[in-house]
Scaffold this motif. Structure first.
Motif, PDB file in Angstrom:
ATOM      1  N   TYR A 115     -24.278 -30.678  24.745  1.00 38.18           N
ATOM      2  CA  TYR A 115     -23.504 -29.938  25.442  1.00 38.18           C
ATOM      3  C   TYR A 115     -24.321 -28.903  26.145  1.00 38.18           C
ATOM      4  O   TYR A 115     -24.307 -28.715  27.471  1.00 38.18           O
ATOM      5  N   ALA A 116     -25.484 -28.327  25.528  1.00 43.53           N
ATOM      6  CA  ALA A 116     -26.544 -27.624  26.500  1.00 43.53           C
ATOM      7  C   ALA A 116     -27.104 -28.523  27.465  1.00 43.53           C
ATOM      8  O   ALA A 116     -27.432 -27.819  28.487  1.00 43.53           O
ATOM      9  N   ALA A 117     -27.400 -29.571  27.126  1.00 43.18           N
ATOM     10  CA  ALA A 117     -28.103 -30.602  28.266  1.00 43.18           C
ATOM     11  C   ALA A 117     -27.390 -30.737  29.387  1.00 43.18           C
ATOM     12  O   ALA A 117     -27.682 -30.699  30.517  1.00 43.18           O
ATOM     13  N   ALA A 118     -26.040 -30.845  29.026  1.00 40.05           N
ATOM     14  CA  ALA A 118     -25.259 -31.250  30.339  1.00 40.05           C
ATOM     15  C   ALA A 118     -24.858 -29.817  31.071  1.00 40.05           C
ATOM     16  O   ALA A 118     -24.783 -29.964  32.163  1.00 40.05           O
ATOM     17  N   VAL A 119     -24.779 -28.608  30.331  1.00 43.41           N
ATOM     18  CA  VAL A 119     -24.698 -27.364  31.061  1.00 43.41           C
ATOM     19  C   VAL A 119     -26.050 -27.124  31.857  1.00 43.41           C
ATOM     20  O   VAL A 119     -26.017 -26.716  33.093  1.00 43.41           O
ATOM     21  N   TYR A 120     -27.051 -27.326  31.130  1.00 41.62           N
ATOM     22  CA  TYR A 120     -28.292 -27.261  31.915  1.00 41.62           C
ATOM     23  C   TYR A 120     -28.424 -27.963  33.247  1.00 41.62           C
ATOM     24  O   TYR A 120     -28.938 -27.555  34.249  1.00 41.62           O
ATOM     25  N   ALA A 121     -28.018 -29.323  33.182  1.00 44.95           N
ATOM     26  CA  ALA A 121     -28.072 -30.106  34.147  1.00 44.95           C
ATOM     27  C   ALA A 121     -27.209 -29.752  35.264  1.00 44.95           C
ATOM     28  O   ALA A 121     -27.485 -29.937  36.515  1.00 44.95           O
ATOM     29  N   PHE A 161     -22.745 -25.408  41.773  1.00 45.95           N
ATOM     30  CA  PHE A 161     -22.979 -24.136  40.943  1.00 45.95           C
ATOM     31  C   PHE A 161     -24.162 -23.364  41.319  1.00 45.95           C
ATOM     32  O   PHE A 161     -24.724 -22.527  40.528  1.00 45.95           O
ATOM     33  N   ALA A 162     -24.553 -23.616  42.666  1.00 46.71           N
ATOM     34  CA  ALA A 162     -25.552 -22.524  43.173  1.00 46.71           C
ATOM     35  C   ALA A 162     -25.087 -21.016  43.089  1.00 46.71           C
ATOM     36  O   ALA A 162     -23.783 -20.825  43.546  1.00 46.71           O
ATOM     37  N   GLY A 163     -25.656 -20.138  42.513  1.00 46.44           N
ATOM     38  CA  GLY A 163     -25.419 -18.782  41.942  1.00 46.44           C
ATOM     39  C   GLY A 163     -24.397 -18.465  40.983  1.00 46.44           C
ATOM     40  O   GLY A 163     -23.719 -17.531  40.583  1.00 46.44           O
ATOM     41  N   ARG A 164     -24.052 -19.890  39.987  1.00 47.36           N
ATOM     42  CA  ARG A 164     -23.482 -19.746  38.748  1.00 47.36           C
ATOM     43  C   ARG A 164     -24.389 -20.511  37.721  1.00 47.36           C
ATOM     44  O   ARG A 164     -23.545 -21.279  36.999  1.00 47.36           O
ATOM     45  N   ALA A 165     -25.721 -20.328  38.008  1.00 50.76           N
ATOM     46  CA  ALA A 165     -26.483 -21.141  36.875  1.00 50.76           C
ATOM     47  C   ALA A 165     -26.280 -20.380  35.411  1.00 50.76           C
ATOM     48  O   ALA A 165     -26.287 -21.054  34.315  1.00 50.76           O
ATOM     49  N   ALA A 178     -28.052  -9.489  40.612  1.00 51.09           N
ATOM     50  CA  ALA A 178     -28.394 -11.000  41.235  1.00 51.09           C
ATOM     51  C   ALA A 178     -27.917 -12.004  40.321  1.00 51.09           C
ATOM     52  O   ALA A 178     -28.239 -11.820  39.539  1.00 51.09           O
ATOM     53  N   ALA A 179     -27.505 -12.933  41.184  1.00 49.06           N
ATOM     54  CA  ALA A 179     -27.160 -14.279  40.627  1.00 49.06           C
ATOM     55  C   ALA A 179     -28.246 -14.828  40.048  1.00 49.06           C
ATOM     56  O   ALA A 179     -29.161 -14.941  40.880  1.00 49.06           O
ATOM     57  N   PRO A 180     -28.522 -15.314  38.779  1.00 50.44           N
ATOM     58  CA  PRO A 180     -29.461 -15.924  38.316  1.00 50.44           C
ATOM     59  C   PRO A 180     -29.767 -17.365  39.116  1.00 50.44           C
ATOM     60  O   PRO A 180     -28.841 -17.828  39.497  1.00 50.44           O
ATOM     61  N   PRO A 181     -31.101 -17.615  39.579  1.00 47.97           N
ATOM     62  CA  PRO A 181     -31.445 -18.705  40.377  1.00 47.97           C
ATOM     63  C   PRO A 181     -31.253 -20.113  39.490  1.00 47.97           C
ATOM     64  O   PRO A 181     -31.357 -20.195  38.296  1.00 47.97           O
ATOM     65  N   GLN A 182     -30.808 -21.121  40.280  1.00 51.29           N
ATOM     66  CA  GLN A 182     -31.049 -22.574  39.706  1.00 51.29           C
ATOM     67  C   GLN A 182     -32.251 -22.883  39.158  1.00 51.29           C
ATOM     68  O   GLN A 182     -33.179 -22.777  40.131  1.00 51.29           O
TER      69      GLN A 182
END
Lengths: 221, 221
Positions: free
Chosen positions: B112-118, B126-130, B140-144
């Motif tokens: 699941y972590a791999a899918a979320v990471y990717a 998901f820009a701004g929603r990393a 500040a939103a964390p960067p992708q």
């Protein structure tokens, strides 16, 4: 628990969860299970002898008398819990069971993950070991990602703030008494400290909780 | 389960775990719990009305009749399991209990972590929603991080290879019958597919398992 062997390491956080759990559970379990040290610092976890026990190259691993292996720290504790339900360390009623699980998953995904991110991506000793166990050795070693050290700081700040707020109205994290959630959080906080992620002075409730958890005899197990 | 409300979303993986669990558990639970949809695509999870239910801004959340809230998918299932132990979906004996937990944690941390990471680091949506929920909106939103998409591939390859090998000798992942580990793995595999992480043709055991899990009536819940 006769005939069981626990593959252990005094430095690593995951086996510490099991040792603290056994110490809190009582029943003489800490003494009844044979401990076998694994030398992570010198690659003992990736030596053939240990890979024959746990092909993933991670500690802890519990080998049962019949040879079956449990290679996850919380799973080892849940196994012992099923054999020795009292005192309940995974929740003493349905809502407490849910709270223990909620916090175990949150501690793992936010607090512990932040510490692992920071240490494995930021510490020179982990160059080439940005991912743990055999994952670090398959093909080209994954590179350390400095951006993950920064992200670790974001995760950690959110984690300690939410746990501090949660503890404002509670002595322990998930149940009326000390539970597996407290054990996992203590291990995460102490491990994070080594990755230079601290509990800020402003988190008074969390600091009070940490002092109380550390004062328990189990914390040194 | 009268008076309970489940805050749900048809697209997101975490609420799907709860829906599949309730469908497998039976007892009419799927029908007895009121469903409240949360519109993640348009920020409904970060609207004041939902933050009053779950300040973390994540789904699912189960609100009990007395107002208490459980905001973690597996914790919701463990709560229901404590109220309705049969059929056991978290392991039918101590070793199966340990295997369910081992695989739940491995599926979460690797598959699941791999899918979320990717997805969160590689998909423009998901820009701004990393990072999820309120973590994405604090400061500040964390960067992708594109490097995490690459790391996701390493994690995913290791995950599917180990699960495939594990399933060579077993019908289901952690117990003699279908369990929460199968549910979590099905959700992870299907979610990863959307992040362009596939189960390779070479993983025949995993593909056989996936077809069997998908064929169960619960999979569409």
């Amino acid at each position: 628990m006769a005939g069981m062997r626990l593959y252990d390491n005094g430095w690593a956080p995951s086996p510490r969860r099991v040792r603290l759990y056994l110490a809190e559970k009582g029943h003489g379990l800490s003494e009844a299970i044979e401990r076998v040290p694994v030398d992570l610092q010198h690659g003992g976890n990736l030596a053939a002898a240990y890979l024959a026990v746990n092909p993933r190259g991670l500690v802890p691993a519990l080998v049962l008398a019949d040879g079956r292996v449990i290679d996850d720290s919380i799973a080892i504790c849940r196994y012992v819990e099923a054999l020795h339900p009292d005192p309940p360390l995974f929740g003493s009623d349905p809502f407490a069971i849910a709270m223990v699980e909620t916090w175990l998953r949150r501690i793992e995904a936010e607090g512990y993950a932040a510490a692992v991110y920071a240490l494995r991506n930021g510490h020179p000793a982990f160059a080439g070991r940005a991912l743990p166990g055999v994952l670090a050795g398959e093909g080209a070693a994954p590179p350390q990602l400095p951006a993950l050290v920064e992200r670790a700081g974001v995760l950690w700040a959110g984690f300690v703030a939410s746990l501090d707020a949660h503890l404002a109205e509670r002595e322990w994290i998930a149940d009326r008494h000390y539970s597996m959630a407290d054990i996992a959080a203590l291990v995460a906080v102490d491990f994070a400290h080594r990755a230079r992620l601290a509990v800020p002075e402003s988190c008074g409730h969390l600091r009070r909780w940490h002092a109380a958890a550390t004062a328990r005899p189990s914390s040194g197990a």
